[in-house]
Design a protein around this motif. Structure first.
Motif, PDB file in Angstrom:
ATOM      1  N   PHE A  58       0.867  -1.185   0.000  1.00  0.00           N
ATOM      2  CA  PHE A  58       0.000   0.000   0.000  1.00  0.00           C
ATOM      3  C   PHE A  58       0.899   1.229   0.000  1.00  0.00           C
ATOM      4  O   PHE A  58       1.826   1.312   0.804  1.00  0.00           O
ATOM      5  N   ALA A  75       2.498  -4.967   3.248  1.00  0.00           N
ATOM      6  CA  ALA A  75       1.629  -5.805   4.067  1.00  0.00           C
ATOM      7  C   ALA A  75       1.796  -7.277   3.716  1.00  0.00           C
ATOM      8  O   ALA A  75       1.775  -8.134   4.589  1.00  0.00           O
ATOM      9  N   GLU A  94       0.319 -13.541  13.853  1.00  0.00           N
ATOM     10  CA  GLU A  94      -0.193 -12.574  14.814  1.00  0.00           C
ATOM     11  C   GLU A  94      -1.011 -11.491  14.117  1.00  0.00           C
ATOM     12  O   GLU A  94      -0.915 -11.310  12.906  1.00  0.00           O
ATOM     13  N   SER A  95      -1.723 -10.721  14.922  1.00  0.00           N
ATOM     14  CA  SER A  95      -2.481  -9.603  14.383  1.00  0.00           C
ATOM     15  C   SER A  95      -1.549  -8.626  13.683  1.00  0.00           C
ATOM     16  O   SER A  95      -0.471  -8.318  14.182  1.00  0.00           O
ATOM     17  N   CYS A  97      -0.001  -9.090  10.796  1.00  0.00           N
ATOM     18  CA  CYS A  97       1.087  -9.635   9.986  1.00  0.00           C
ATOM     19  C   CYS A  97       0.702  -9.730   8.513  1.00  0.00           C
ATOM     20  O   CYS A  97       1.509 -10.124   7.687  1.00  0.00           O
ATOM     21  N   GLY A  98      -0.527  -9.356   8.181  1.00  0.00           N
ATOM     22  CA  GLY A  98      -0.899  -9.303   6.772  1.00  0.00           C
ATOM     23  C   GLY A  98      -1.771 -10.447   6.290  1.00  0.00           C
ATOM     24  O   GLY A  98      -1.908 -10.644   5.094  1.00  0.00           O
ATOM     25  N   LYS A  99      -2.396 -11.155   7.223  1.00  0.00           N
ATOM     26  CA  LYS A  99      -3.217 -12.289   6.804  1.00  0.00           C
ATOM     27  C   LYS A  99      -4.447 -11.838   6.020  1.00  0.00           C
ATOM     28  O   LYS A  99      -4.714 -12.351   4.934  1.00  0.00           O
ATOM     29  N   SER A 100      -5.165 -10.884   6.596  1.00  0.00           N
ATOM     30  CA  SER A 100      -6.365 -10.416   5.889  1.00  0.00           C
ATOM     31  C   SER A 100      -5.994  -9.819   4.546  1.00  0.00           C
ATOM     32  O   SER A 100      -6.677 -10.048   3.542  1.00  0.00           O
ATOM     33  N   THR A 101      -4.924  -9.062   4.533  1.00  0.00           N
ATOM     34  CA  THR A 101      -4.491  -8.450   3.274  1.00  0.00           C
ATOM     35  C   THR A 101      -4.175  -9.541   2.259  1.00  0.00           C
ATOM     36  O   THR A 101      -4.561  -9.429   1.091  1.00  0.00           O
ATOM     37  N   TYR A 110      -8.484  -6.585  -3.262  1.00  0.00           N
ATOM     38  CA  TYR A 110      -7.423  -5.628  -3.563  1.00  0.00           C
ATOM     39  C   TYR A 110      -6.755  -6.071  -4.853  1.00  0.00           C
ATOM     40  O   TYR A 110      -6.768  -7.246  -5.187  1.00  0.00           O
ATOM     41  N   GLN A 144     -14.174 -11.706   8.829  1.00  0.00           N
ATOM     42  CA  GLN A 144     -13.691 -11.815  10.200  1.00  0.00           C
ATOM     43  C   GLN A 144     -14.738 -11.387  11.228  1.00  0.00           C
ATOM     44  O   GLN A 144     -14.911 -12.020  12.246  1.00  0.00           O
ATOM     45  N   GLU A 225     -10.343 -15.509   9.477  1.00  0.00           N
ATOM     46  CA  GLU A 225     -10.620 -15.634  10.911  1.00  0.00           C
ATOM     47  C   GLU A 225     -12.130 -15.764  11.179  1.00  0.00           C
ATOM     48  O   GLU A 225     -12.710 -14.945  11.879  1.00  0.00           O
ATOM     49  N   PRO A 327       5.306  -2.768   9.088  1.00  0.00           N
ATOM     50  CA  PRO A 327       5.623  -3.262   7.740  1.00  0.00           C
ATOM     51  C   PRO A 327       6.097  -2.153   6.805  1.00  0.00           C
ATOM     52  O   PRO A 327       6.484  -2.430   5.677  1.00  0.00           O
TER      53      PRO A 327
HETATM   54  N1  LIG Z   1      -5.648  -0.408   3.000  1.00  0.00           N
HETATM   55  C1  LIG Z   1      -4.484  -0.356   3.687  1.00  0.00           C
HETATM   56  N2  LIG Z   1      -3.652   0.684   3.557  1.00  0.00           N
HETATM   57  C2  LIG Z   1      -2.494   0.750   4.246  1.00  0.00           C
HETATM   58  N3  LIG Z   1      -2.066  -0.204   5.096  1.00  0.00           N
HETATM   59  C3  LIG Z   1      -2.848  -1.271   5.273  1.00  0.00           C
HETATM   60  C4  LIG Z   1      -4.092  -1.411   4.586  1.00  0.00           C
HETATM   61  N4  LIG Z   1      -4.662  -2.570   4.978  1.00  0.00           N
HETATM   62  C5  LIG Z   1      -3.807  -3.134   5.857  1.00  0.00           C
HETATM   63  N5  LIG Z   1      -2.711  -2.361   6.029  1.00  0.00           N
HETATM   64  C6  LIG Z   1      -1.570  -2.665   6.897  1.00  0.00           C
HETATM   65  O1  LIG Z   1      -1.099  -3.920   6.563  1.00  0.00           O
HETATM   66  C7  LIG Z   1      -0.743  -4.668   7.713  1.00  0.00           C
HETATM   67  C8  LIG Z   1      -1.448  -5.984   7.735  1.00  0.00           C
HETATM   68  O2  LIG Z   1      -2.819  -5.800   7.965  1.00  0.00           O
HETATM   69  P1  LIG Z   1      -3.856  -6.989   7.959  1.00  0.00           P
HETATM   70  O3  LIG Z   1      -5.200  -6.432   8.202  1.00  0.00           O
HETATM   71  O4  LIG Z   1      -3.686  -7.787   6.735  1.00  0.00           O
HETATM   72  O5  LIG Z   1      -3.393  -7.827   9.214  1.00  0.00           O
HETATM   73  P2  LIG Z   1      -4.011  -9.148   9.820  1.00  0.00           P
HETATM   74  O6  LIG Z   1      -2.921 -10.136   9.864  1.00  0.00           O
HETATM   75  O7  LIG Z   1      -5.253  -9.523   9.111  1.00  0.00           O
HETATM   76  O8  LIG Z   1      -4.342  -8.709  11.294  1.00  0.00           O
HETATM   77  P3  LIG Z   1      -5.631  -9.022  12.179  1.00  0.00           P
HETATM   78  O9  LIG Z   1      -5.366 -10.315  12.865  1.00  0.00           O
HETATM   79  O10 LIG Z   1      -5.641  -7.866  13.132  1.00  0.00           O
HETATM   80  O11 LIG Z   1      -6.817  -9.054  11.301  1.00  0.00           O
HETATM   81  C9  LIG Z   1      -1.058  -3.798   8.901  1.00  0.00           C
HETATM   82  O12 LIG Z   1       0.136  -3.189   9.334  1.00  0.00           O
HETATM   83  C10 LIG Z   1      -1.988  -2.750   8.348  1.00  0.00           C
HETATM   84  O13 LIG Z   1      -1.799  -1.542   8.999  1.00  0.00           O
END
Ligand SMILES: Nc1ncnc2c1ncn2[C@@H]1O[C@H](COP(=O)(O)OP(=O)(O)OP(=O)(O)O)[C@@H](O)[C@H]1O
Ligand code: SF4
Ligand SMILES: [Mg+2]
Lengths: 422, 335
Positions: A58, A75, A94-95, A97-101, A110, A144, A225, A327
């Motif tokens: 991003f 991410a 962990e929260s 770490c970019g799983k949802s992304t 995306y 989630q 999740e 990140p």
């Molecule tokens: N649209 C976005 N623009 C900028 N940064 C983003 C965007 N979406 C996510 N990020 C960043 O990317 C990183 C990963 O986010 P993500 O939501 O994928 O984490 P996650 O592993 O799913 O965490 P969680 O367990 O909290 O859901 C985070 O540091 C977040 O701030």
């Protein structure tokens, strides 16, 4: 899945949760153990989705009028994995770490900034939104947060009916019938189609979201999740439901979770993610009994039930200190080094490659080894062409290490320090 | 949810789970709007203000009919009812059976007739301006939030400029030019119709910024909600996304802004009338009646209080209703 499915009705196991005492009730592990027979890892299963070196950056922009790009949030930074047809892969970390992304980049919510996502013979990354529309039927997502994933202003019928209407799945006058079938499939009362999400509990809402994702009869579901927001007793029910659906309709799953306990009963293959990268990936038995990455070992020791099962309950919990680094500016070399109990000089200088160390086992660590049995000098130095502290070694010839989504039939044996071919 | 059933899939057990977990299986289905209406019903003050608002709306709707059927005549003067100084001859500002609220000093026109029609004209002006502002604000707010980038930046700057504008001053300074332009481009009849349109257009053009900002913010936050991602995931079109998924979630701020904008424009009309911009007598508006009454504040206090009180009643009742609706729609947002 044209017919509402029938399954044998099991007697309600009221004794599993003492009423009114959820906190002290049995853990997820115990609940799942009773009902759940996890599928076996099948290395020969054909792949339905192949993610190769996926990147999702991003842009970070300066504030102000011009808003120049001043950096990237990396991410997801090059992950590769392959999901077998009808199988399931777990993605744990962990929260933050970019799983949802990763999940959203794979399902093309995306547009990934690099890499490929092959579904059949098509690369989802390259497709436009219009070209994607027909493929949306095959790849779906469960979200989630059961509270924000359903539009509060739409009735359940409208929510589950929307995909049916958008894709003309059934004739218009059959939509309601189909919605009711789907409600029944996920274990909800089909007469409740005209209710609104606020009238349902978290677990029921998650079932509604599951019904919505089933409406298009997908071949692959990315479950982000799906149970993290639910009570432990409800978690087990929803996981059981997903497992039944998977068997019934032969759906492949990418199951995202933040701890190893949840995926243990669902996924024959599990990838562990840290700060946008996969640090270890293996079949379930290997990952839980012989984790080789310090991060996986820490995660495992933090999951009490799994600890018991995996390492006999003898080991102390490994505490990870500090926070996950940003990140935007990840640590040099190994991204885990700021929190790694084993970190040495080489870890800051050279990034450890994700190398295959067993038939279905890859790990990215210079000091990969079973807990308490890690090597004293980096196993990766020679193949990377550096000396033991990470400085370039003019005498060495680096070997090409490529990270492919699949497992290869040659790998690097950690004990013998050489490539083996069984 | 106690979740005391470790059930598997299937009809009967699923039914059992639903029955234990749903709040109640008896009640008919309730949408969030119906729930809000239920909360509103328990709020006495808001209910009273709703009744008052509805009375004013009723008055506004019936005024043209009353004039049409000759029950009232806001334009008929009766100089025989005033003395040589223009004051009502009778006590209490000329109140009588024929003129329940007295008569207008100077002309002897019936105050009730003028007030009744004035409410209609004022609410019509306020409603028209509100509609313009709401449509502009909601559309530009959605566009701004949905498009982002330079479109968002431009709309943002326009909002800043509009807010920085000394509106009243410009209205006064530009009134003559503005009236000519309205007449020329909108082809309105000279005089009061043109003045009314001028006030409506100007209030509408300057009033949209607040709701645009609210809507933009809401769109930005709603867009990140997972149900919007889910809709994308289903292959929904952009139109469906913004107008079927997001817009229904904007009704709360739209409704609240609407009820708060109406009284603001009613008082704006009055303020402008005092400054000499807008609809002039003999056509009655609350603004010009009030303006007229001010010069008689000391001699005919009843005539002075009646329009002032009416405007206050409209402003207070609409505002209370708006606040009540806001609280009913967002029960967590207040104590
Ligand atoms: N649209 C976005 N623009 C900028 N940064 C983003 C965007 N979406 C996510 N990020 C960043 O990317 C990183 C990963 O986010 P993500 O939501 O994928 O984490 P996650 O592993 O799913 O965490 P969680 O367990 O909290 O859901 C985070 O540091 C977040 O701030
Ligand atoms: S490479 Fe080094 S820092 Fe990274 S996990 Fe392995 S030992 Fe720890
Ligand atoms: Mg997430």
């Amino acid at each position: 899945m044209a017919e509402p499915h029938e399954s044998q009705t099991e007697p309600a196991a009221d004794n599993t949760v003492p009423a009114g005492d959820v906190a002290a009730g049995p853990s997820l592990e115990e609940l799942l153990k009773q009902s759940n027979k996890p599928a076996k890892f099948d290395p020969d299963a054909p792949s339905i989705l192949t993610v190769d070196n996926l990147e999702m950056y991003f842009p970070v922009r300066s504030t102000g009028v011009i808003r120049r790009k001043i950096g990237d949030v990396k991410a997801v930074d090059g992950i590769s994995l392959s999901i077998p047809r009808g199988g399931s892969v777990g993605l744990v970390g962990e929260s933050g770490c970019g799983k949802s992304t990763a999940g959203r980049a794979i399902t093309r919510l995306y547009k990934p900034t690099g890499g490929s996502v092959k579904f059949g013979d098509r690369d989802l990354v390259q497709l436009s939104n219009r070209e994607l529309k027909p493929l949306r039927r095959d790849v779906q997502m469960i979200f989630q947060d059961p509270y924000s994933s359903l539009n509060p202003r739409h009735s359940v019928g409208a929510i589950i009916g929307a995909p049916l209407r958008i894709h003309n799945m059934v004739p218009k006058n059959q939509t309601l019938k189909r919605v009711q079938e789907l409600l029944e499939v996920v274990g909800l009362n089909p007469e409740h189609y005209n209710r609104y999400p606020n009238e349902f509990s978290g677990g029921q809402r998650q079932r509604i979201g599951i019904a919505r994702s089933l409406a298009l009869q997908p071949k692959l579901i990315v479950a982000d999740e799906p149970v993290s927001a639910l009570d432990v007793s409800i978690q087990a029910q929803v996981i059981n439901l997903l497992q039944d659906l998977q068997k019934e309709f032969d759906i492949a799953f990418l199951f995202i979770a933040h701890d190893l306990a949840v995926v243990r009963h669902f996924c024959p293959q599990i990838a562990v993610m840290y700060l946008g990268k996969i640090v270890e990936i293996a079949d379930r038995e290997t990952l839980y009994s012989r984790p080789n990455h310090p991060y996986t070992q820490a995660l495992l020791s933090a999951a009490p039930d799994v600890k018991q099962a995996a390492i006999g309950g003898r080991r102390e919990r490994i505490r990870l200190t500090g926070e996950v680094p940003s990140p935007i500016n990840p640590p040099s070399g190994c991204r885990f080094r700021t929190r790694c109990p084993l970190a040495r000089e080489i870890c800051a200088k050279v990034e450890p490659p994700l190398m295959q160390i067993g038939p279905h086992h890859k790990v990215a660590c210079h000091f990969a080894g079973e807990l308490g049995n890690q090597p004293h000098d980096p196993v990766t130095a020679r193949m990377l062409g550096v000396d033991n502290s990470g400085n370039p070694d003019p005498g060495a010839t680096p070997t090409q290490i490529e990270d492919s989504p699949e497992f290869s039939d040659v790998w690097f044996d950690l004990k013998e320090r050489r490539t083996v071919k069984p | 949810m106690s979740g005391s059933t470790g059930q598997k899939l299937g009809g009967e057990t699923a039914q059992a789970v639903v029955d234990t977990a749903a709040p109640s299986t008896e009640v008919a289905s309730k949408s969030p709007m119906q729930l809000a209406a239920g909360r509103l019903r328990k709020d006495k003050l808001t209910l009273v203000s709703l009744v008052v608002v509805l009375l004013f709306v009723l008055a506004a709707i019936t005024a043209p009919l009353a004039v049409h059927f000759g029950w009232i005549d806001p334009l008929k003067s009766a100089l025989n009812l005033t003395d040589e100084f223009g004051r009502p001859k009778d006590k209490w500002g000329g109140m009588s059976m024929d003129h329940p609220l007295g008569i207008e000093p100077g002309t002897g026109r019936d105050t009730m007739a003028r007030l009744w029609s004035g409410v209609a004209f004022s609410l019509f002006i306020a409603l028209s301006a509100t509609m313009i502002a709401m449509v502009l604000g909601v559309v530009l707010g959605i566009v701004s939030g949905a498009a982002g980038g330079w479109i968002d930046a431009i709309i943002g700057r326009v909002i800043d400029l509009t807010l920085a504008f000394p509106l009243t001053l410009m209205l006064l300074a530009l009134a003559s030019t503005g009236l000519i332009m309205v007449e020329k481009y909108l082809h309105t009849p000279k005089g009061n119709p043109t003045a009314a349109v001028y006030v409506i257009v100007v209030l509408g053009l300057f009033g949209w910024t607040g709701i645009a900002r609210i809507v933009r913010g809401q769109v930005l936050s709603l867009r990140e909600r997972e149900f919007v991602h889910a809709s994308t995931m289903m292959g929904a079109s952009k139109f469906r996304l913004y107008f079927r998924e997001i817009l229904p979630n904007l009704w709360a701020p739209i409704l609240v802004t609407f009820t708060l904008m109406m009284p603001a424009f009613v008082s704006a009309e009055a303020a402008l009338a005092y400054l000499g911009v807008g609809v002039n007598a003999p056509t009655p508006t609350l603004g010009n009646i009030l303006n007229e009454s001010i010069s008689y504040a000391d001699v005919v206090p009843t005539f002075f209080f009646i329009p002032g009180f009416t405007i206050a009643a409209i402003v207070v009742s609409f505002n209370l209703l708006g606040d009540g609706i806001r609280d009913a729609l967002d029960p967590k947002g207040h104590q």
